[in-house]
Design a protein around this motif. Structure first.
Motif, PDB file in Angstrom:
ATOM      1  N   GLY A  27      -2.660   2.122  23.472  1.00 56.33           N
ATOM      2  CA  GLY A  27      -3.764   1.979  24.164  1.00 56.33           C
ATOM      3  C   GLY A  27      -4.287   3.299  24.625  1.00 56.33           C
ATOM      4  N   GLY A  28      -5.561   3.620  24.762  1.00 57.12           N
ATOM      5  CA  GLY A  28      -5.886   4.802  25.286  1.00 57.12           C
ATOM      6  C   GLY A  28      -5.937   6.063  24.245  1.00 57.12           C
ATOM      7  N   ASN A  29      -5.370   5.707  23.145  1.00 57.02           N
ATOM      8  CA  ASN A  29      -5.272   6.717  22.018  1.00 57.02           C
ATOM      9  C   ASN A  29      -4.121   7.828  22.554  1.00 57.02           C
ATOM     10  OD1 ASN A  29      -7.156   5.509  20.694  1.00 57.02           O
ATOM     11  ND2 ASN A  29      -8.561   7.443  20.307  1.00 57.02           N
ATOM     12  N   SER A  30      -3.172   7.411  23.346  1.00 58.95           N
ATOM     13  CA  SER A  30      -2.119   8.282  23.975  1.00 58.95           C
ATOM     14  C   SER A  30      -0.970   8.676  23.195  1.00 58.95           C
ATOM     15  CB  SER A  30      -1.520   7.634  25.151  1.00 58.95           C
ATOM     16  OG  SER A  30      -0.846   6.342  25.177  1.00 58.95           O
ATOM     17  N   GLY A  31      -1.093   7.841  21.828  1.00 59.15           N
ATOM     18  CA  GLY A  31       0.170   8.063  21.002  1.00 59.15           C
ATOM     19  C   GLY A  31      -0.166   7.189  19.698  1.00 59.15           C
ATOM     20  N   ILE A  32       0.766   7.459  18.772  1.00 56.60           N
ATOM     21  CA  ILE A  32       0.562   6.424  17.267  1.00 56.60           C
ATOM     22  C   ILE A  32       1.826   5.874  17.201  1.00 56.60           C
ATOM     23  CG2 ILE A  32      -1.256   7.654  16.374  1.00 56.60           C
ATOM     24  CD1 ILE A  32       0.542   9.444  15.030  1.00 56.60           C
ATOM     25  N   VAL A  33       1.812   4.588  16.993  1.00 61.14           N
ATOM     26  CA  VAL A  33       3.091   4.024  16.501  1.00 61.14           C
ATOM     27  C   VAL A  33       3.152   3.566  15.017  1.00 61.14           C
ATOM     28  CG1 VAL A  33       1.988   1.454  17.002  1.00 61.14           C
ATOM     29  CG2 VAL A  33       4.485   1.767  17.080  1.00 61.14           C
ATOM     30  N   CYS A  34       4.251   3.776  14.480  1.00 61.76           N
ATOM     31  CA  CYS A  34       4.204   3.405  13.179  1.00 61.76           C
ATOM     32  C   CYS A  34       4.380   2.061  12.585  1.00 61.76           C
ATOM     33  CB  CYS A  34       5.511   4.209  12.467  1.00 61.76           C
ATOM     34  SG  CYS A  34       5.819   3.972  10.651  1.00 61.76           S
ATOM     35  N   LYS A  35       3.635   1.382  11.986  1.00 58.58           N
ATOM     36  CA  LYS A  35       3.973  -0.110  11.608  1.00 58.58           C
ATOM     37  C   LYS A  35       4.502  -0.337  10.233  1.00 58.58           C
ATOM     38  CE  LYS A  35       1.991  -2.116  14.999  1.00 58.58           C
ATOM     39  NZ  LYS A  35       2.619  -2.673  16.026  1.00 58.58           N
ATOM     40  N   ASP A  36       4.532   0.896   9.373  1.00 58.86           N
ATOM     41  CA  ASP A  36       5.234   0.855   7.988  1.00 58.86           C
ATOM     42  C   ASP A  36       5.395   2.195   7.563  1.00 58.86           C
ATOM     43  OD1 ASP A  36       6.279  -0.932   5.811  1.00 58.86           O
ATOM     44  OD2 ASP A  36       5.255   0.481   4.899  1.00 58.86           O
ATOM     45  N   MET A  37       6.882   2.416   7.152  1.00 62.57           N
ATOM     46  CA  MET A  37       7.076   3.905   6.723  1.00 62.57           C
ATOM     47  C   MET A  37       7.823   3.661   5.456  1.00 62.57           C
ATOM     48  SD  MET A  37       8.906   7.261   8.269  1.00 62.57           S
ATOM     49  CE  MET A  37       7.671   7.495   9.358  1.00 62.57           C
ATOM     50  N   TYR A  38       7.557   4.013   4.420  1.00 59.99           N
ATOM     51  CA  TYR A  38       8.259   3.769   2.973  1.00 59.99           C
ATOM     52  C   TYR A  38       8.848   5.200   2.683  1.00 59.99           C
ATOM     53  CZ  TYR A  38       9.187   3.056  -1.913  1.00 59.99           C
ATOM     54  OH  TYR A  38       9.802   2.670  -3.254  1.00 59.99           O
ATOM     55  N   GLU A  39       9.995   5.123   2.394  1.00 62.62           N
ATOM     56  CA  GLU A  39      10.745   6.532   1.967  1.00 62.62           C
ATOM     57  C   GLU A  39      10.926   6.190   0.114  1.00 62.62           C
ATOM     58  OE1 GLU A  39      13.592   8.336   4.437  1.00 62.62           O
ATOM     59  OE2 GLU A  39      13.337   6.756   5.943  1.00 62.62           O
ATOM     60  N   ALA A  40      10.435   6.895  -0.534  1.00 63.37           N
ATOM     61  CA  ALA A  40      10.566   6.731  -1.859  1.00 63.37           C
ATOM     62  C   ALA A  40      11.960   6.847  -2.524  1.00 63.37           C
ATOM     63  CB  ALA A  40       9.603   7.381  -2.603  1.00 63.37           C
ATOM     64  N   ARG A  41      12.599   7.930  -1.937  1.00 65.58           N
ATOM     65  CA  ARG A  41      13.975   8.249  -2.221  1.00 65.58           C
ATOM     66  C   ARG A  41      14.925   6.944  -2.219  1.00 65.58           C
ATOM     67  NH1 ARG A  41      18.565  10.382  -0.399  1.00 65.58           N
ATOM     68  NH2 ARG A  41      17.694  10.774   1.731  1.00 65.58           N
ATOM     69  N   ARG A  42      14.899   6.423  -0.899  1.00 56.86           N
ATOM     70  CA  ARG A  42      15.867   5.297  -0.642  1.00 56.86           C
ATOM     71  C   ARG A  42      15.050   4.064  -1.127  1.00 56.86           C
ATOM     72  NH1 ARG A  42      17.653   6.946   5.166  1.00 56.86           N
ATOM     73  NH2 ARG A  42      18.680   8.965   5.033  1.00 56.86           N
ATOM     74  N   GLY A  43      13.869   3.863  -1.357  1.00 61.31           N
ATOM     75  CA  GLY A  43      13.146   2.785  -1.478  1.00 61.31           C
ATOM     76  C   GLY A  43      13.332   1.715  -0.342  1.00 61.31           C
ATOM     77  N   THR A  44      13.283   2.189   0.836  1.00 59.88           N
ATOM     78  CA  THR A  44      13.511   1.452   2.285  1.00 59.88           C
ATOM     79  C   THR A  44      12.003   1.464   2.968  1.00 59.88           C
ATOM     80  OG1 THR A  44      14.293   3.273   3.346  1.00 59.88           O
ATOM     81  CG2 THR A  44      15.935   1.619   2.169  1.00 59.88           C
ATOM     82  N   ILE A  93       0.895  -1.116   0.198  1.00 58.62           N
ATOM     83  CA  ILE A  93       0.061   0.001  -0.020  1.00 58.62           C
ATOM     84  C   ILE A  93       0.897   1.177  -0.127  1.00 58.62           C
ATOM     85  CG2 ILE A  93      -1.796   1.228   1.307  1.00 58.62           C
ATOM     86  CD1 ILE A  93      -2.993  -1.399   2.462  1.00 58.62           C
ATOM     87  N   THR A  94       1.869   1.509   0.999  1.00 59.14           N
ATOM     88  CA  THR A  94       2.681   2.691   1.019  1.00 59.14           C
ATOM     89  C   THR A  94       3.608   2.642  -0.332  1.00 59.14           C
ATOM     90  OG1 THR A  94       4.349   1.383   1.996  1.00 59.14           O
ATOM     91  CG2 THR A  94       2.704   2.581   3.451  1.00 59.14           C
ATOM     92  N   GLU A  95       3.967   1.776  -0.824  1.00 60.20           N
ATOM     93  CA  GLU A  95       4.863   1.713  -2.236  1.00 60.20           C
ATOM     94  C   GLU A  95       3.852   2.376  -3.398  1.00 60.20           C
ATOM     95  OE1 GLU A  95       6.698  -1.555  -3.033  1.00 60.20           O
ATOM     96  OE2 GLU A  95       7.815  -1.975  -1.362  1.00 60.20           O
ATOM     97  N   VAL A 120       5.061  11.293  -3.552  1.00 60.16           N
ATOM     98  CA  VAL A 120       5.713  12.267  -2.546  1.00 60.16           C
ATOM     99  C   VAL A 120       6.772  11.280  -2.009  1.00 60.16           C
ATOM    100  CG1 VAL A 120       3.044  12.681  -1.692  1.00 60.16           C
ATOM    101  CG2 VAL A 120       3.962  10.523  -1.071  1.00 60.16           C
ATOM    102  N   GLY A 121       7.506  11.924  -0.922  1.00 59.80           N
ATOM    103  CA  GLY A 121       8.480  11.400  -0.545  1.00 59.80           C
ATOM    104  C   GLY A 121       8.396  10.279   0.488  1.00 59.80           C
ATOM    105  N   ARG A 122       7.469  10.365   1.312  1.00 57.91           N
ATOM    106  CA  ARG A 122       7.028   9.492   2.409  1.00 57.91           C
ATOM    107  C   ARG A 122       5.748   8.898   2.354  1.00 57.91           C
ATOM    108  NH1 ARG A 122      11.277  10.035   6.779  1.00 57.91           N
ATOM    109  NH2 ARG A 122       9.457  10.070   8.260  1.00 57.91           N
ATOM    110  N   VAL A 123       5.371   7.786   2.739  1.00 60.11           N
ATOM    111  CA  VAL A 123       3.854   7.411   3.068  1.00 60.11           C
ATOM    112  C   VAL A 123       4.057   6.330   4.340  1.00 60.11           C
ATOM    113  CG1 VAL A 123       1.958   6.245   2.273  1.00 60.11           C
ATOM    114  CG2 VAL A 123       3.135   7.615   0.717  1.00 60.11           C
ATOM    115  N   SER A 124       3.330   6.479   5.166  1.00 58.19           N
ATOM    116  CA  SER A 124       3.463   5.685   6.275  1.00 58.19           C
ATOM    117  C   SER A 124       2.058   5.435   6.886  1.00 58.19           C
ATOM    118  CB  SER A 124       4.182   6.439   7.620  1.00 58.19           C
ATOM    119  OG  SER A 124       3.772   7.825   7.911  1.00 58.19           O
ATOM    120  N   ILE A 125       2.003   4.218   7.680  1.00 58.74           N
ATOM    121  CA  ILE A 125       0.817   3.889   8.197  1.00 58.74           C
ATOM    122  C   ILE A 125       1.151   3.580   9.620  1.00 58.74           C
ATOM    123  CG2 ILE A 125      -0.763   1.734   8.401  1.00 58.74           C
ATOM    124  CD1 ILE A 125      -0.254   1.253   5.567  1.00 58.74           C
ATOM    125  N   TRP A 126       0.191   4.321  10.570  1.00 64.78           N
ATOM    126  CA  TRP A 126       0.432   4.292  12.009  1.00 64.78           C
ATOM    127  C   TRP A 126      -1.077   3.989  12.663  1.00 64.78           C
ATOM    128  CZ3 TRP A 126       4.400   7.511  14.118  1.00 64.78           C
ATOM    129  CH2 TRP A 126       5.389   7.805  12.816  1.00 64.78           C
TER     130      TRP A 126
END
Length: 603
Positions: A218-235, A198-200, A208-214
């Protein structure tokens, strides 16, 4: 009041003397009225031409400018007078007319012509549309000139280009959604694989340079990244955590707004909190975040981050981002469904396995019980039956021997029948011997012997047909072994008989031997003797049963021969195994202790 113009002319004689005068008078009122009307029409026409914002010029049939309006004068205000100059000189600063010049086309054809072209003005490209109209003589037979109208269509051209650009962008976005809809990774039940796909795809479509899924913690106190794709590096990367206490405005916007569209992320109060720690270090200038919703609950978001010049997100791009979040939701729902299905399948498999195992245990117990009952009865009867059968078989054997001796030259069919009787007596003797050996196996009398001695002992008891070739592969230097020659002779006799019976149409019986050293210095060496035939082979489902008592696939026999082979081999400190492929043949391998290894020395 009329205006009269008077003229006086002197009259002279032949000598040149004035003899009188001639006077005339002309009424100038009509002429003055005509001139006045002409001036008014000229003023009216000039007013009309000058009021038109498009640039207008009138050309004669030589394409020389004879009239221009104010708009054209303003455009060429620094280049001197325009009237009296060739149009190509004014418009193109040259002397050669181009082939597709609309003015020339109109002069030749008498029809309206047009052309769109661009030119640079003050460093900027402007687009003009030139339309030419013919001027006819009063009879409308000849073209006497051209009216050229030039219109600035730069804004229209830009609008068209922007429309084409947006249409191409929408087609690209729609194509990306079709690609995602057809991507098997979305439906595979592996969320990580789906997120990377999906991110690729989204980074390519949105440029765009980056697409990420967060996802929310618990308790909506924060968000954690499950996948971040950086297009320039392809990582791809994951694990970054953002806490609501550090970015309250951003988290508040996520709760209150469906789509967080920050064209200027550095200046937008909802995202400016990230400026120093996140946006500036990574060069991010624009952000577009949309929620991931599962079962009417927002559980995370998809974030698009643009680098470079700030970007205004279009409605189509916002709709695309929402669809991408929908694919993320779908992948999670598929994962949950597959896990549930896997759980149900696992429970079903476990239940079927337990039922099957219990059924096999019951069947095995039942078969074992029946087999033990049969073996018990067989053990009780074997002694008496063997005695009762061997006596008449001995008489029959002696009778066959006597008949062969007294009939020195019997007819062919008599000799054939005597041989058949002899073979059946031998088969019966072998069955009785197997029965007795199974019922009461004697203690082996161990002694040292060579491999050839034990093999020949078996071959001597088994007549080999002419259509079966016996091959030996026994090394000369193979060590001797220790075993009971009579018992192991019977083992190899049974194996050779089975091999011959498996090759009714003939074949090859290969007898080989090799030494198998012990795995450690404390373990004994073994001699492995193999008997390989090229017969029919044994079905895979029967391989596990051939050493069971009373199991047989032969028309003749009671299924004790291989049981006796296994029992006698184990009594002699060895093992027996079988390998077979249907249609290719069977190999029986007997392992016996090598002499001098310590096994069997005390027996």
């Amino acid at each position: 009041m009329a205006e009269i113009q008077g003229n006086a002319t002197a009259l002279c004689n032949a000598e040149g003397e004035i003899t009188g005068a001639s006077e005339s008078a002309r009424d100038l009122t009509a002429r003055q009225n005509d001139e006045k009307n002409l001036a008014e029409r000229e003023s009216f026409l000039s007013g009309i031409l000058d009021s038109i914002q498009d640039e207008i010029s009138v050309l004669d049939k030589e394409l020389t400018i004879v009239r221009v309006n104010s708009a054209l004068k303003r455009r060429f205000s620094g280049g001197g007078p325009l009237v009296g100059r060739k149009c190509v000189e004014v418009y193109h600063c040259g002397t050669e007319f181009c082939e597709d010049c609309p003015s020339r086309i109109t002069l030749r054809s008498g029809k309206v012509s047009s052309k769109i072209f661009s030119e640079t003005k003050n460093g900027a490209v402007i687009w003009l549309e030139l339309v030419t109209f013919p001027i006819f003589d009063p009879k409308r037979t000849l073209v006497t000139g051209v009216i050229a109208l030039a219109r600035d269509i730069t804004e229209r051209k830009r609008a068209e280009e922007e429309s084409l650009r947006r249409r191409a962008a929408v087609e690209k976005l729609n194509g990306s959604l079709v690609e995602l809809a057809r991507n098997e990774k979305i439906y595979g039940g592996d969320a990580g694989v789906a997120f990377r796909a999906i991110t690729e795809a989204s980074a390519r479509a949105m440029a765009v340079g980056r697409v990420s899924i967060w996802f929310y913690t618990g308790g909506n106190s924060g968000i954690v990244c499950k996948d971040m794709y950086e297009a320039r590096r392809g990582t791809h990367s994951e694990g970054m955590i953002l806490y609501a206490r550090d970015y309250p405005a951003y988290f508040s916007a996520l709760e209150e707004e469906y789509c967080l569209c920050a064209d200027d992320a550095l200046g937008d109060p909802r995202t400016s909190e990230f400026s120093e720690t996140y946006l500036r270090p990574l060069g991010i200038t624009s952000m577009l975040d949309v929620p991931i919703i599962v079962a009417d609950k927002t559980i995370g978001l998809v974030c698009h981050e643009h680098t470079g010049t700030p970007r205004k997100w279009t409605v189509e791009e916002q709709s695309y981002a929402t669809a991408v979040a929908g694919f993320a939701s779908m992948s999670l729902e598929i994962l949950a469904r597959k896990r549930a299905e896997e759980g149900v399948r696992k429970l079903n498999d476990e239940l079927e396995q337990k039922v099957g195992e219990r059924t096999r245990q019951l069947l095995s117990a039942q078969e074992e019980l029946i087999r033990k009952e049969k073996l018990a009865i067989l053990g009780q009867l074997s002694g008496s039956v063997g005695h009762e059968l061997r006596n008449p078989l001995g008489v029959m054997n002696n009778a066959v021997f006597y008949l062969k001796m007294v009939l020195s030259d019997p007819p062919g069919n008599v000799r054939e029948y005597l041989d058949i009787i002899k073979n059946e007596i031998d088969n019966s003797e072998r069955i009785i011997a197997d029965l007795l050996d199974f019922a009461r196996t004697k203690k082996p009398q161990i002694r040292t012997m060579t491999v050839r001695e034990i093999v020949e002992a078996g071959l001597d008891r088994c007549p080999i047909p002419e259509n079966v070739a016996v091959e030996f592969a026994i090394p000369e230097d193979i060590p001797p072994l220790r075993a009971d020659p009579l018992q192991m002779g019977q083992v190899f006799q049974n194996l050779f008989v089975n091999a011959v019976q498996a090759m009714p149409g003939g074949g090859s019986l290969r007898v080989g031997a090799k030494i198998k050293p012990g795995a450690t210095g404390l373990e004994p060496d073994f001699i492995e003797i193999s008997a390989a035939d090229t017969g029919e082979g044994i079905l895979e489902e029967n391989l596990g049963k051939i050493f069971q008592p009373l199991f047989t696939t032969k028309a003749k026999g009671i299924g004790l021969g291989l049981v006796v082979c296994r029992n006698l081999t184990e009594l002699n400190g060895g093992k027996i195994r079988v390998e077979s492929r249907p249609g290719e043949g069977t190999v029986f391998t007997v392992s016996l202790p090598a002499a001098g290894t310590g096994m069997g020395e005390s027996q």
